[in-house]
Design a protein around this motif. Structure first.
Motif, PDB file in Angstrom:
ATOM      1  N   GLU A   1      13.269  15.244  16.812  1.00  0.00           N
ATOM      2  CA  GLU A   1      11.666  14.830  17.093  1.00  0.00           C
ATOM      3  C   GLU A   1      10.983  13.282  16.660  1.00  0.00           C
ATOM      4  OE1 GLU A   1       9.652  17.247  18.670  1.00  0.00           O
ATOM      5  OE2 GLU A   1      11.840  18.607  19.722  1.00  0.00           O
ATOM      6  N   ILE A   2      11.249  13.144  15.457  1.00  0.00           N
ATOM      7  CA  ILE A   2      10.024  12.859  14.835  1.00  0.00           C
ATOM      8  C   ILE A   2      10.920  10.666  14.948  1.00  0.00           C
ATOM      9  CG2 ILE A   2      10.614  11.140  12.098  1.00  0.00           C
ATOM     10  CD1 ILE A   2      11.052  14.065  10.848  1.00  0.00           C
ATOM     11  N   LEU A   3      11.951  11.047  15.377  1.00  0.00           N
ATOM     12  CA  LEU A   3      12.682  10.119  16.446  1.00  0.00           C
ATOM     13  C   LEU A   3      11.304   9.316  17.851  1.00  0.00           C
ATOM     14  CD1 LEU A   3      16.630  10.038  15.461  1.00  0.00           C
ATOM     15  CD2 LEU A   3      14.582   8.247  15.483  1.00  0.00           C
ATOM     16  N   ALA A   4      11.737  10.933  18.475  1.00  0.00           N
ATOM     17  CA  ALA A   4      10.427  11.319  19.619  1.00  0.00           C
ATOM     18  C   ALA A   4       9.615  10.062  19.682  1.00  0.00           C
ATOM     19  CB  ALA A   4      11.150  12.289  20.388  1.00  0.00           C
ATOM     20  N   ARG A   5       8.977  10.809  18.674  1.00  0.00           N
ATOM     21  CA  ARG A   5       7.519  10.042  17.882  1.00  0.00           C
ATOM     22  C   ARG A   5       7.378   9.104  17.646  1.00  0.00           C
ATOM     23  NH1 ARG A   5       4.195  15.731  16.394  1.00  0.00           N
ATOM     24  NH2 ARG A   5       4.562  16.934  17.474  1.00  0.00           N
TER      25      ARG A   5
ATOM     26  N   ALA B   1       0.861   6.604  11.403  1.00  0.00           N
ATOM     27  CA  ALA B   1       1.313   7.689  11.808  1.00  0.00           C
ATOM     28  C   ALA B   1       2.832   7.101  11.922  1.00  0.00           C
ATOM     29  CB  ALA B   1       0.830   7.693  12.714  1.00  0.00           C
ATOM     30  N   ALA B   2       3.541   6.089  12.145  1.00  0.00           N
ATOM     31  CA  ALA B   2       4.737   5.938  11.773  1.00  0.00           C
ATOM     32  C   ALA B   2       4.962   5.520  10.682  1.00  0.00           C
ATOM     33  CB  ALA B   2       4.821   3.830  12.346  1.00  0.00           C
ATOM     34  N   GLU B   3       4.391   5.550   9.454  1.00  0.00           N
ATOM     35  CA  GLU B   3       4.943   5.936   8.414  1.00  0.00           C
ATOM     36  C   GLU B   3       4.755   7.117   8.295  1.00  0.00           C
ATOM     37  OE1 GLU B   3       2.317   3.751   5.742  1.00  0.00           O
ATOM     38  OE2 GLU B   3       2.180   2.248   6.927  1.00  0.00           O
ATOM     39  N   HIS B   4       4.993   7.982   8.078  1.00  0.00           N
ATOM     40  CA  HIS B   4       4.075   9.689   7.954  1.00  0.00           C
ATOM     41  C   HIS B   4       5.828   9.928   8.859  1.00  0.00           C
ATOM     42  CE1 HIS B   4       1.132  10.887   5.391  1.00  0.00           C
ATOM     43  NE2 HIS B   4      -0.056   9.444   6.448  1.00  0.00           N
ATOM     44  N   TYR B   5       5.422   9.604   9.733  1.00  0.00           N
ATOM     45  CA  TYR B   5       6.719  10.170  10.532  1.00  0.00           C
ATOM     46  C   TYR B   5       8.146   9.429  10.233  1.00  0.00           C
ATOM     47  CZ  TYR B   5       4.280  11.304  15.005  1.00  0.00           C
ATOM     48  OH  TYR B   5       3.056  11.932  15.208  1.00  0.00           O
ATOM     49  N   LEU B   6       8.174   8.613   9.374  1.00  0.00           N
ATOM     50  CA  LEU B   6       9.509   7.657   8.765  1.00  0.00           C
ATOM     51  C   LEU B   6       9.530   8.698   7.803  1.00  0.00           C
ATOM     52  CD1 LEU B   6       8.677   4.008   9.748  1.00  0.00           C
ATOM     53  CD2 LEU B   6      11.172   4.967  10.513  1.00  0.00           C
TER      54      LEU B   6
END
Length: 124
Positions: free
Chosen positions: A75-79, A53-58
């Motif tokens: 939003e992405i940083l919060a996730r 999930a972190a890879e997709h968010y990055l």
């Protein structure tokens, strides 16, 4: 001899207009990219696959930053702050998110991120 092949199409999401305006169709396409990254990231979190999930968010964050979409960056940083296993990096993501939402005047979202910061500080 046969004609040369056509050039490859441009990358689909690193579009940034020089005049600060984006083509409506291109922006809609970028929005779809973000939604897909966010949705896929959440599905992976729900499945217990936080590193993926972190890879997709990055990946989504890189697109948001390249196109100066500040709300989506927040939003992405919060996730990322929710899925990052390293406490100091988690705090970094959450603080960056909080700063963006503060600059944008997104008070309700700021409160939610502040709660995430509190949970991170408490080790939850």
């Amino acid at each position: 001899p046969p004609p040369p092949p056509p050039p490859p199409p441009p990358p689909p999401f690193f579009f940034h207009a020089h005049d600060g305006k984006r083509d409506a169709q291109e922006s809609r396409g970028l929005g779809d990219v973000y939604k897909r990254q966010m949705l896929l990231g959440q599905v992976l979190v729900d499945a217990g696959r936080r590193e993926e999930a972190a890879e997709h968010y990055l990946s989504g964050l890189a697109v948001a930053e390249a196109n100066d979409f500040r709300v989506l960056q927040g939003e992405i940083l919060a996730r990322l702050g929710e899925v990052e296993p390293d406490r100091s990096q988690r705090m970094n993501y959450l603080q960056r998110s909080l700063s963006l939402f503060r600059e944008l005047g997104a008070v309700d979202r700021m409160r939610e991120v502040q709660n995430s910061v509190h949970r991170a500080v408490m080790g939850k």
